[in-house]
Design an enzyme around this catalytic site. Structure first.
Site, PDB file in Angstrom:
ATOM      1  N   CYS B  84      -3.198  19.350 -37.994  1.00 44.99           N
ATOM      2  CA  CYS B  84      -2.578  18.139 -38.548  1.00 44.99           C
ATOM      3  C   CYS B  84      -1.750  18.445 -39.792  1.00 44.99           C
ATOM      4  O   CYS B  84      -1.043  17.573 -40.297  1.00 44.99           O
ATOM      5  CB  CYS B  84      -3.642  17.099 -38.858  1.00 44.99           C
ATOM      6  N   ILE B 210      -3.571   7.218 -32.001  1.00 46.87           N
ATOM      7  CA  ILE B 210      -2.780   8.251 -31.327  1.00 46.87           C
ATOM      8  C   ILE B 210      -1.322   7.815 -31.430  1.00 46.87           C
ATOM      9  O   ILE B 210      -1.007   6.644 -31.197  1.00 46.87           O
ATOM     10  CB  ILE B 210      -3.250   8.377 -29.864  1.00 46.87           C
ATOM     11  N   LYS B 330      -3.546   5.883 -41.023  1.00 44.57           N
ATOM     12  CA  LYS B 330      -4.328   4.802 -40.426  1.00 44.57           C
ATOM     13  C   LYS B 330      -3.444   3.740 -39.779  1.00 44.57           C
ATOM     14  O   LYS B 330      -3.717   3.305 -38.661  1.00 44.57           O
ATOM     15  CB  LYS B 330      -5.219   4.173 -41.502  1.00 44.57           C
ATOM     16  N   HIS B 334      -0.126   8.649 -36.797  1.00 46.31           N
ATOM     17  CA  HIS B 334      -0.364  10.075 -37.046  1.00 46.31           C
ATOM     18  C   HIS B 334       0.142  10.922 -35.881  1.00 46.31           C
ATOM     19  O   HIS B 334      -0.650  11.417 -35.077  1.00 46.31           O
ATOM     20  CB  HIS B 334      -1.865  10.280 -37.281  1.00 46.31           C
TER      21      HIS B 334
END
Lengths: 127, 388
Positions: B84, B210, B330, B334
């Site tokens: 990430c 997602i 959030k 992401h």
């Protein structure tokens, strides 16, 4: 699922746990890690010795996974725990989430089998 | 410390775009950044590109050249992968290259396509950021790993699921006006607490979604900007990176994230600032507990004291130090390999004054971005300021 090749070190540990002879790699400075490893990441020591894993460990954190990856599709919900065995910590699965030990409980390492793919698993059972 | 300037930024909408290829997503973000930078295409020397799971979702490796071509460039191009934090490390490499004088104009960014493989596929892909032998085989998922951290944190310091819910509520509120955000709707603490459990103690609203999306920036040297009249008011004044054991079991404390503290220390030292000078931060809140760990390790709170920050209004839009004014991972979303670059894009816009939440940021603000890989085995921190 049967893997075509072994993962030396990891599979050695699983076989040792099955035989009731779990071990970890200890360096002369008291750090402990699971195999395969050639060097201690804490102090750089390469004098790593197979040392018997304590018979029981204490659960230090846990979760119950409700949304599984495909390899555990038929196993969820299941619990994943990290337990402390003296200087080494071990992550293990408990397929029966309802009976999964709590933080602070004692566990012993065993080898389990997943329902989804019949994978061999590093598992814990309550003591 | 104004040698590294942000000349242009670009984002795609973050959300569910299952039919869009990674190359198309990145092409859009890159075009936005290059148009804004307004530097001749031929001046761009290289592409540094972040992507995590392209092999899984698009069966596509070797994405550097592919993405350069998608951006309309035939330049050396390299893909960076640190889970990430992939785009965070790409930005950091670009910053180092410009600062060293090796390059004057670089395109940097990242992209991720995730929805096309469904929830199960994305769950499997994301778990690759953990230790395959000792974590993934024992059932650790990405939410499961953060759940283990959350439980360890609560065991040591206390805190409640409600405290964590306030992080989600805050970040959803911040995303309302962000046209690039995946979720532009408010949520309540009650809704968050009643949501389905993903990995105990974390529920659906503790987790980022997602996301498909891309982000890009054109970075230039201060010298180049001055010589060529490039409007690049924001400088990257500090960059740092930290590392830790990949598996949680191999760390001294599962409830800490020292890689972030190491990255912050380095970035702050370069920028000549301390945590008390930071006016706002975009932090890696892949899960609500991750924001708590981030604001503690960035030095805004002592260990164990960050969990009440959102609840007490200290990190909200009107708080002393707003955190995740973009909506964070959030609510903004992401797209894993793009996130680190998107945080720098958001911070740049907040500092320039053209972000919908710019009025929450003071003039001459110091902004920080924090991008984490896996369970913070990788952490990248950047300091951004308006150039003098």
């Amino acid at each position: 699922m049967t893997r075509e090749y072994r993962d030396d070190g990891y599979d050695d540990l699983l076989e040792a746990i099955e035989a009731g002879e779990g071990f970890y790699l200890a360096c002369e400075n008291g750090h402990g890690y699971l195999p395969p490893r050639r060097v201690c990441p804490d102090c750089g020591s390469t004098a790593l010795e197979e040392t018997p894993l304590a018979g029981t460990g204490e659960v230090i954190t846990r979760t119950v996974v409700h949304v599984p990856p495909p390899r555990f599709a038929d196993d969820a919900p299941y619990a994943t725990l990290v337990a402390e065995f003296g200087p080494v910590r071990v992550t293990g699965i408990v397929l029966d989430a309802e009976s999964a030990p709590e933080v602070g409980d004692a566990v012993r390492p065993v080898v389990g089998t997943s329902a989804t793919r019949e994978d061999r698993l590093l598992a814990f059972e309550p003591v | 410390m104004d040698q590294v300037r942000v000349a242009g930024v670009g984002l795609t909408h973050f959300g569910a775009h299952p039919d869009r290829t990674g190359r198309d997503l990145f092409a859009e973000a890159a075009a936005g950044a290059m148009e804004e930078a307004d530097v001749p295409r031929g001046e761009i020397e290289e592409l540094l590109y972040g992507n995590f799971m392209g092999e899984v979702t698009e069966a596509q490796g070797h994405q550097g050249p592919l993405m350069a071509e998608a951006a309309g460039l035939r330049v050396p191009a390299t893909r960076y992968e640190s889970a990430c934090a992939s785009a965070g490390v790409a930005v950091r490499e670009a910053v180092k290259r410009v600062r060293s004088g090796e390059a004057d104009v670089l395109l940097v960014g990242g992209a991720e396509r995730m929805h096309n493989v469904g929830t199960a596929g994305a769950t499997e892909g994301l778990a690759m950021a953990a230790d395959e032998l000792y974590e993934v085989r024992a059932g650790v998922t990405f939410p499961g790993a953060y759940a283990l951290m959350a439980r360890a944190y609560v065991e040591r310091y206390g805190g409640t699921r409600e405290d964590l819910a306030h992080v989600a509520v805050k970040n959803h509120a911040n995303a309302l006006e962000n046209e690039y955000a995946q979720f532009r709707r408010e949520v309540t603490v009650e809704e968050a607490l009643e949501a389905p459990t993903i990995a105990e103690p974390l529920g659906l609203f503790d987790a980022c979604p997602i996301t498909d999306g891309a982000a890009a920036l054109v970075l230039v040297s201060g010298e180049y900007a001055e010589a060529n009249g490039v409007d690049a008011p924001v400088a990257v004044t500090g960059s740092g990176q930290g590392g830790d054991s990949l598996a949680l079991q191999d760390r001294a404390a599962i409830e800490r994230a020292p890689a972030t503290a190491d990255a912050a220390e380095e970035a702050y030292a370069e920028a000549g600032v301390g945590p008390g000078d930071v006016d706002f931060a975009e932090v890696h809140d892949c899960f609500t507990i991750a924001e708590v760990l981030a604001i503690e390790e960035l030095g805004f709170y002592a260990a164990g004291e960050g969990i009440g920050a959102a609840r007490d209004g200290e990190t909200t839009r009107d708080g002393d130090r707003p955190v995740n004014l973009s909506g964070g991972l959030k609510a903004k979303g992401h797209p894993v390999g793009a996130t680190g670059a998107s945080q720098v894009v958001e911070a740049t816009r907040l500092l320039r004054g053209d972000h919908p939440n710019s009025d929450a940021v003071p003039d001459d603000a110091v902004g920080v971005t924090h991008n984490a890989g896996g369970t913070v085995a990788s952490a990248v921190v950047h300091v951004l300021e308006v150039a003098e």
